[in-house]
Design an enzyme around this catalytic site. Structure first.
Site: not given
Length: 631
Positions: A322-323
């Site tokens: 995930f960003d």
């Protein structure tokens, strides 16, 4: 002309007519098959099954010849060819009922497949039906109805209550509530006001609004969604291509076994029965029907899956990367706390002074402080002087008092002492992933304002659901280690990487893949695009993400609902399980039917029933994917 006849004969009504004639012939045949004496013998001057053979057999023969002519390589040999051969073989031995039965049940299976496909395409059809054809353009203070194709970026448009918004745009006048469920899957209409974005194809529920067109034609959200879904339907999953190849190669095997069965038993009926039961129809139907149903299910919930191959790969994913900013968090700074250092001031006083000093600042921190003060209905005081040091702080004069707002080094440069207590508080905020702005006058510090990017409400629940699916979670962010660690631990992420450039995100994903992990990357911005392209599967936050991220991604979420991420995984897993089960079921039925045929237990009539029941079962099992609950 021939194609037109094919379409007519393969339609629903002609198939029903064929079924009625087959039934008229079937009752006496089945009675005789199980040793009885039919009271209906010699009632008809011809066998009614001939009508079934003509109606249902013509499309089969047409399809098999067409594939021989136009297909390449092994794909020339199709299941339609094998069924046609079985039908002609049954006619040759005088079993017209078996020939009609084979052709009819194949036609019935095709109708079931078409029905499943049509249900899966329901979301796309709804999208196409909602695609607006006209818009109300404002020109010279007049409203002019023009076609959507004529609308250009920058045009001013008016949308009245109940009308469909023609193109993507930004509201410049008015307030309303918009039903954007077709785009985002959100069940509740969303309130919109000036400067909010609206999507083409969504419905303006209440107030009249004026918008400026931002994305028109093929760039509009609804047109992109339609194209993405169409592309997804046209792309085969690898498992489907394998099934098609296997099915084609089974045809010569079926012919060989049929010949051997005839030579060993000396009974031509055995060979014909083998041809009837060996057809790999269920094998061919298993994957496309399941993929179509799954893509249709996802579209219904505001998730665009760009191909069947993505569904298959997503089913193998064991690591979710995930960003942070804009994905797990909102991507907007907001005031979290105000610490009073000088008790002559209150929290309200500190906020008002800081907001007034920052009123002319373009920095996101300054804007966040001003926005918070306005939200608290505080008056923004006038400044007689304003100086900004980029990345350090600002100096402003309010009512003759000079105020300093910035980090500790900035204050020390202006001979303002940052004592140990203030430094400890700043360090505590920093460890919590917060940004601290110290406010001071010429003599001393009066307070500290802490800001941070807030986590989305559903982030923790989403990550918990992802972990429960036996998947590893990884955070890849360019933020500081303190911020990343605080957010990562609070969210429950198992592996955290901070202060990364876009290329470093790519390297970490490649490292995970080198350890035989299948990685899915979730992001929203331009800086995420390289990592998303490198990952085995990528998911873009469609409603808030950049165009580059959405174009790069394999899957696009049309809303900010993070719970759609574990939903995608559950749907993919269920699709793969369904395909594998259907293929295993079809192969098992075929194997058992072949053995029973060679043992002369099955005849062409009963063999056709057994075999084609398997085909219908596979289609019905796949159809269940469309309505199952995965959220």
């Amino acid at each position: 002309m021939v194609h037109r006849i094919h379409d007519i004969l393969s339609g629903l009504y002609m198939t029903i007519l064929a079924g009625l004639f087959l039934l008229l012939d079937g009752i006496p045949h089945l009675i005789e098959e199980f040793g009885g004496q039919s009271p209906f013998q010699n009632i008809f001057p011809f066998e009614p099954s001939w009508v079934t053979v003509i109606i249902c057999g013509f499309p089969l023969v047409y399809l098999s010849i067409r594939r021989i002519v136009y297909n390449k390589g092994i794909s020339k040999i199709s299941s339609a060819l094998l069924i046609s051969m079985a039908m002609f073989a049954a006619v040759a031995i005088g079993d017209i009922f078996a020939a009609g039965e084979v052709a009819f049940i194949m036609a019935l299976g095709a109708l079931l497949e078409e029905s499943t496909t049509e249900r899966a395409k329901k979301g796309l059809k709804k999208l196409i039906s909602l695609a607006p054809v006209k818009g109300r353009k404002i020109q010279d203070n007049k409203e002019i109805m023009i076609s959507v194709e004529s609308i250009q970026s920058g045009d001013y448009l008016r949308i009245l209550p109940g009308e469909t918004i023609p193109v993507d745009g930004r509201i410049i006048n008015g307030e309303t509530t918009v039903d954007q469920s077709i785009m985002t899957g959100e069940s509740i209409p969303v309130d919109k006001t000036i400067d909010d974005d609206v999507f083409g194809g969504t419905i303006n529920c209440f107030g009249a609004i004026d918008i400026i067109a931002t994305k028109v034609g093929e760039d509009s959200s609804i047109k992109k969604m339609i194209q993405l879904i169409r592309n997804a339907e046209q792309k085969q999953a690898p498992i489907q291509r394998i099934a098609d190849t296997v099915a084609s190669r089974l045809v010569p095997i079926a012919l060989m076994i049929a010949c051997i069965g005839y030579l060993v038993t000396g009974n031509i009926i055995v060979g014909v029965t083998v041809l009837v039961v060996f057809c790999p129809c269920a094998l061919v139907l298993a994957t496309p029907t399941a993929v179509m149903a799954a893509i249709g299910q996802a579209t219904k919930h505001g998730v665009i899956i760009k191909s069947g191959e993505i569904l298959e790969t997503m089913g193998k994913v064991d690591t979710m990367a995930f960003d942070k900013t804009g994905t797990l968090t909102r991507g907007q700074l907001s005031v979290q706390s105000i610490l009073v250092v000088d008790t002559d001031y209150s929290e309200v006083d500190i906020l008002q002074l800081a907001a007034s000093a920052e009123a002319k600042s373009e920095h996101p921190i300054g804007k966040a402080i001003v926005s918070h003060a306005i939200h608290q209905d505080l008056e923004i005081l006038a400044t007689t002087s304003f100086t900004m040091s980029v990345g350090r702080g600002i100096i402003a004069v309010i009512n003759g008092v000079t105020l300093y707002c910035g980090h500790e080094r900035f204050l020390e440069e202006h001979n303002i002492i940052v004592d140990e207590r203030v430094q400890q508080n700043v360090n505590t905020y920093r460890s919590e992933g917060k940004v601290s702005i110290i406010i001071a006058d010429k003599d001393h510090i009066i307070g500290i304002i802490a800001l941070s990017d807030t986590m989305r409400r559903d982030t923790a629940d989403m990550l918990s659901a992802v972990s429960s699916l036996a998947m590893k979670t990884v955070l890849l962010t360019g933020d500081s280690k303190e911020t990343a660690t605080y957010i990562g631990k609070k969210a429950g992420i198992s592996e955290i990487h901070a202060e990364l450039l876009p290329g470093e995100k790519v390297s970490i994903i490649e490292e995970l893949q080198g350890k035989h992990h299948k990685v899915c990357m979730v992001g929203d911005g331009i800086n995420d695009a390289p990592a998303m392209k490198t990952a085995d599967v990528s998911i873009a936050m469609g409603s808030i993400g950049s165009d580059i991220a959405i174009e790069t991604a394999d899957i696009a979420l049309m809303s900010e609902d993070l719970n759609k991420i574990p939903y995608i995984k559950r749907l993919s897993d269920a699709t793969i399980r369904t395909i594998k089960f259907s293929i295993a079921l079809s192969m098992a039925i075929n194997c058992i039917a072949i053995i029973l045929s060679l043992l002369e237990v099955l005849t062409p009539t009963t063999g056709a029933l057994v075999h084609n029941v398997g085909s219908c079962l596979v289609v019905l099992i796949a159809a269940r994917l469309y309505d199952r609950k995965f959220i």
